[in-house]
Design a protein around this motif. Structure first.
Motif, PDB file in Angstrom:
ATOM      1  N   ILE A 121      53.612  54.011  48.131  1.00 13.49           N
ATOM      2  CA  ILE A 121      53.673  53.193  46.919  1.00 13.49           C
ATOM      3  C   ILE A 121      52.295  52.556  46.806  1.00 13.49           C
ATOM      4  N   GLU A 122      51.530  53.047  45.831  1.00  8.46           N
ATOM      5  CA  GLU A 122      50.129  52.664  45.742  1.00  8.46           C
ATOM      6  C   GLU A 122      49.664  52.713  44.298  1.00  8.46           C
ATOM      7  N   PHE A 180      54.526  55.898  42.712  1.00  4.90           N
ATOM      8  CA  PHE A 180      55.076  56.577  43.882  1.00  4.90           C
ATOM      9  C   PHE A 180      54.314  57.883  44.048  1.00  4.90           C
ATOM     10  N   TRP A 199      59.365  55.497  52.581  1.00  3.24           N
ATOM     11  CA  TRP A 199      58.465  54.900  51.599  1.00  3.24           C
ATOM     12  C   TRP A 199      57.644  53.831  52.297  1.00  3.24           C
ATOM     13  N   ASN A 255      54.844  50.750  51.310  1.00  2.00           N
ATOM     14  CA  ASN A 255      54.155  50.006  50.256  1.00  2.00           C
ATOM     15  C   ASN A 255      52.708  49.764  50.660  1.00  2.00           C
ATOM     16  N   HIS A 302      57.240  45.846  46.037  1.00  9.36           N
ATOM     17  CA  HIS A 302      57.845  46.903  45.236  1.00  9.36           C
ATOM     18  C   HIS A 302      59.208  47.236  45.821  1.00  9.36           C
ATOM     19  N   ALA A 313      62.138  50.713  46.076  1.00 14.98           N
ATOM     20  CA  ALA A 313      62.502  52.103  45.800  1.00 14.98           C
ATOM     21  C   ALA A 313      64.013  52.051  45.629  1.00 14.98           C
ATOM     22  N   CYS A 355      61.136  51.350  40.650  1.00 13.24           N
ATOM     23  CA  CYS A 355      60.883  50.013  41.206  1.00 13.24           C
ATOM     24  C   CYS A 355      61.546  49.009  40.274  1.00 13.24           C
ATOM     25  N   MET A 408      57.161  51.768  36.806  1.00 15.58           N
ATOM     26  CA  MET A 408      57.275  52.640  37.978  1.00 15.58           C
ATOM     27  C   MET A 408      58.661  53.287  37.958  1.00 15.58           C
TER      28      MET A 408
END
Length: 111
Positions: free
Chosen positions: A34-35, A39, A54, A56, A62, A64, A96, A102
């Motif tokens: 997550i950037e 995703f 996942w 972050n 954030h 998921a 998100c 997102m």
């Protein structure tokens, strides 16, 4: 000349051992970063019984969260991870809950 052959071999070896490919072939385990409020990769394919982790990488929290309720990471702080194992085949669309832009990321589970 030997350097060229060595570099070619290294590149080939690195590609064949990537267990988190975003291709269509299901893998046993996949990683999603997550950037930059996204995703990455947006779609992963895992085998039945496979897992997705996942992580972050943003400075802001954030989640998921599956649209169908199959999973919810809760709020993930920077460098925090969430791992989900998928026992049932199907396509899981997630987003998100904190950042509405997102959306539409997917986990495809099958053999």
């Amino acid at each position: 000349m030997a350097s060229v052959l060595f570099l070619g071999a290294c590149g080939k070896s690195g590609n064949s051992t990537n267990p988190t490919s975003s291709g269509n072939t299901p893998v046993a385990a996949a990683n999603v970063s997550i950037e930059n409020f996204a995703f990455s990769p947006a779609t992963v394919h895992v085998k039945i019984g496979g897992s997705v982790t996942w992580t972050n990488k943003d400075a802001t929290p954030h989640t998921a969260t599956d649209l169908g309720g199959a999973f919810d990471s809760g709020s993930l702080a920077v460098d925090q991870t969430f791992k989900k194992t998928f026992a049932t085949a199907g396509t899981y669309t997630y987003h998100c809950t904190i950042h509405s832009m997102m959306a539409n990321a997917t986990v495809v589970v099958g053999n």
